[in-house]
Design a protein around this motif. Structure first.
Motif, PDB file in Angstrom:
ATOM      1  N   MET A 107     -40.365 -44.472 -28.530  1.00  0.00           N
ATOM      2  CA  MET A 107     -41.330 -44.801 -27.492  1.00  0.00           C
ATOM      3  C   MET A 107     -42.249 -45.909 -27.990  1.00  0.00           C
ATOM      4  O   MET A 107     -42.850 -45.804 -29.063  1.00  0.00           O
ATOM      5  CB  MET A 107     -42.160 -43.552 -27.142  1.00  0.00           C
ATOM      6  N   GLU A 108     -42.380 -46.986 -27.217  1.00  0.00           N
ATOM      7  CA  GLU A 108     -43.217 -48.106 -27.621  1.00  0.00           C
ATOM      8  C   GLU A 108     -44.682 -47.790 -27.341  1.00  0.00           C
ATOM      9  O   GLU A 108     -45.008 -47.016 -26.432  1.00  0.00           O
ATOM     10  CB  GLU A 108     -42.817 -49.363 -26.842  1.00  0.00           C
ATOM     11  N   PRO A 109     -45.618 -48.428 -28.134  1.00  0.00           N
ATOM     12  CA  PRO A 109     -47.031 -48.235 -27.850  1.00  0.00           C
ATOM     13  C   PRO A 109     -47.341 -48.571 -26.404  1.00  0.00           C
ATOM     14  O   PRO A 109     -46.907 -49.599 -25.879  1.00  0.00           O
ATOM     15  CB  PRO A 109     -47.713 -49.202 -28.825  1.00  0.00           C
ATOM     16  N   GLY A 110     -48.109 -47.685 -25.728  1.00  0.00           N
ATOM     17  CA  GLY A 110     -48.466 -47.908 -24.345  1.00  0.00           C
ATOM     18  C   GLY A 110     -47.558 -47.196 -23.365  1.00  0.00           C
ATOM     19  O   GLY A 110     -47.903 -47.035 -22.201  1.00  0.00           O
ATOM     20  N   ALA A 138     -44.547 -39.393 -28.689  1.00  0.00           N
ATOM     21  CA  ALA A 138     -43.111 -39.529 -28.945  1.00  0.00           C
ATOM     22  C   ALA A 138     -42.522 -38.289 -29.598  1.00  0.00           C
ATOM     23  O   ALA A 138     -41.327 -38.013 -29.439  1.00  0.00           O
ATOM     24  CB  ALA A 138     -42.852 -40.756 -29.817  1.00  0.00           C
ATOM     25  N   VAL A 139     -43.332 -37.540 -30.332  1.00  0.00           N
ATOM     26  CA  VAL A 139     -42.816 -36.347 -31.015  1.00  0.00           C
ATOM     27  C   VAL A 139     -43.258 -35.061 -30.319  1.00  0.00           C
ATOM     28  O   VAL A 139     -43.016 -33.969 -30.822  1.00  0.00           O
ATOM     29  CB  VAL A 139     -43.262 -36.323 -32.495  1.00  0.00           C
ATOM     30  N   ALA A 140     -43.903 -35.193 -29.141  1.00  0.00           N
ATOM     31  CA  ALA A 140     -44.346 -34.005 -28.403  1.00  0.00           C
ATOM     32  C   ALA A 140     -43.145 -33.210 -27.926  1.00  0.00           C
ATOM     33  O   ALA A 140     -42.121 -33.775 -27.546  1.00  0.00           O
ATOM     34  CB  ALA A 140     -45.208 -34.428 -27.213  1.00  0.00           C
ATOM     35  N   ARG A 173     -54.216 -46.581 -29.517  1.00  0.00           N
ATOM     36  CA  ARG A 173     -53.040 -46.666 -28.652  1.00  0.00           C
ATOM     37  C   ARG A 173     -51.763 -46.425 -29.456  1.00  0.00           C
ATOM     38  O   ARG A 173     -50.878 -45.680 -29.021  1.00  0.00           O
ATOM     39  CB  ARG A 173     -52.982 -48.028 -27.966  1.00  0.00           C
ATOM     40  N   GLU A 174     -51.677 -47.010 -30.632  1.00  0.00           N
ATOM     41  CA  GLU A 174     -50.486 -46.837 -31.464  1.00  0.00           C
ATOM     42  C   GLU A 174     -50.324 -45.385 -31.892  1.00  0.00           C
ATOM     43  O   GLU A 174     -49.225 -44.816 -31.816  1.00  0.00           O
ATOM     44  CB  GLU A 174     -50.589 -47.747 -32.693  1.00  0.00           C
ATOM     45  N   ALA A 175     -51.421 -44.765 -32.328  1.00  0.00           N
ATOM     46  CA  ALA A 175     -51.353 -43.374 -32.770  1.00  0.00           C
ATOM     47  C   ALA A 175     -51.070 -42.442 -31.599  1.00  0.00           C
ATOM     48  O   ALA A 175     -50.361 -41.438 -31.742  1.00  0.00           O
ATOM     49  CB  ALA A 175     -52.660 -42.979 -33.453  1.00  0.00           C
ATOM     50  N   THR A 176     -51.601 -42.754 -30.428  1.00  0.00           N
ATOM     51  CA  THR A 176     -51.361 -41.950 -29.238  1.00  0.00           C
ATOM     52  C   THR A 176     -49.888 -41.975 -28.856  1.00  0.00           C
ATOM     53  O   THR A 176     -49.279 -40.933 -28.557  1.00  0.00           O
ATOM     54  CB  THR A 176     -52.216 -42.483 -28.074  1.00  0.00           C
TER      55      THR A 176
END
Length: 215
Positions: free
Chosen positions: A1-4, A107-109, A99-102
């Protein structure tokens, strides 16, 4: 999953200070939703040795660090309330990292859908396009003030200043797809959260099915 990016179905949970965002988010989490809390991410980034600290200290100076090496949040809060330019510099450093950390957390949720807890979701101007639905936690402003004064040991003027930096209650409600009213205790919250959880599960399943049919 890309940032954003987010998965097929996601919810942006927001609310004014003292409205009870964390309480409501935790109730969704107990029902199985995956939670991504941008405030918790921001705290980690500005903790001792946090990823944002070198850039923050370079921009604002060593006086904005606590003796332990974390961001002095009280001092920074005073600065950004008084200086819009300082707020812009702070956001330019923190927002890309958040945003990157979110995106990485989403992505791993593993839950059937993700709830992004974003205190300034409406104010940011970018989150509305990143989530499927916006959920606002709402309560009267007088209740907000009383809660925050008791919780954070702030004066009424200090709480009002924080609220003035956020969108109005009317603006937040106008931007929301769903609303949870938090003015009457946990017992009144639970059925509201359970109803929305059932709706979100159905929507997540519907979108997942549509995505599979499009393959």
């Amino acid at each position: 999953m890309e940032p954003g990016q987010t998965r097929a179905f996601s919810v942006g949970l927001t609310g004014g200070i003292g409205c009870g965002k964390t309480t409501v988010a935790d109730m969704f989490g107990a029902l199985g939703a995956s939670l991504v809390d941008t405030d918790a991410i921001a705290h980690a980034l500005t903790a001792p040795h946090g990823a944002a600290m070198p850039a923050l200290l370079a921009a604002f100076g060593p006086d904005f660090a606590t003796p332990e090496g974390a961001l002095d949040r009280a001092k920074m809060r005073e600065l950004v309330f008084a200086d819009p330019g300082a707020r812009a510099r702070l956001e330019a450093i923190l927002h890309p990292l958040i945003r990157e950390a979110t995106a990485a957390a989403a992505a791993v949720a593993t839950g059937p859908y993700v709830i992004f807890v974003v205190p300034l979701l409406i104010e940011s101007g970018t989150w509305r396009e990143r989530v499927t639905r916006v959920l606002a936690v709402d309560c009267p402003e007088a209740v907000q003030v009383a809660r925050v004064m008791a919780r954070n040991h702030l004066t009424q003027a200090q709480v009002r200043a924080i609220m003035a930096a956020q969108v109005t209650r009317a603006q937040r409600l106008a931007a929301a797809d769903d609303v949870v009213v938090n003015d009457d205790g946990i017992a009144a919250l639970r059925p509201q959260v359970e109803r929305l959880h059932a709706f979100y599960l159905a929507e997540a399943a519907r979108l997942a099915s549509s995505s599979m049919q499009g393959l």
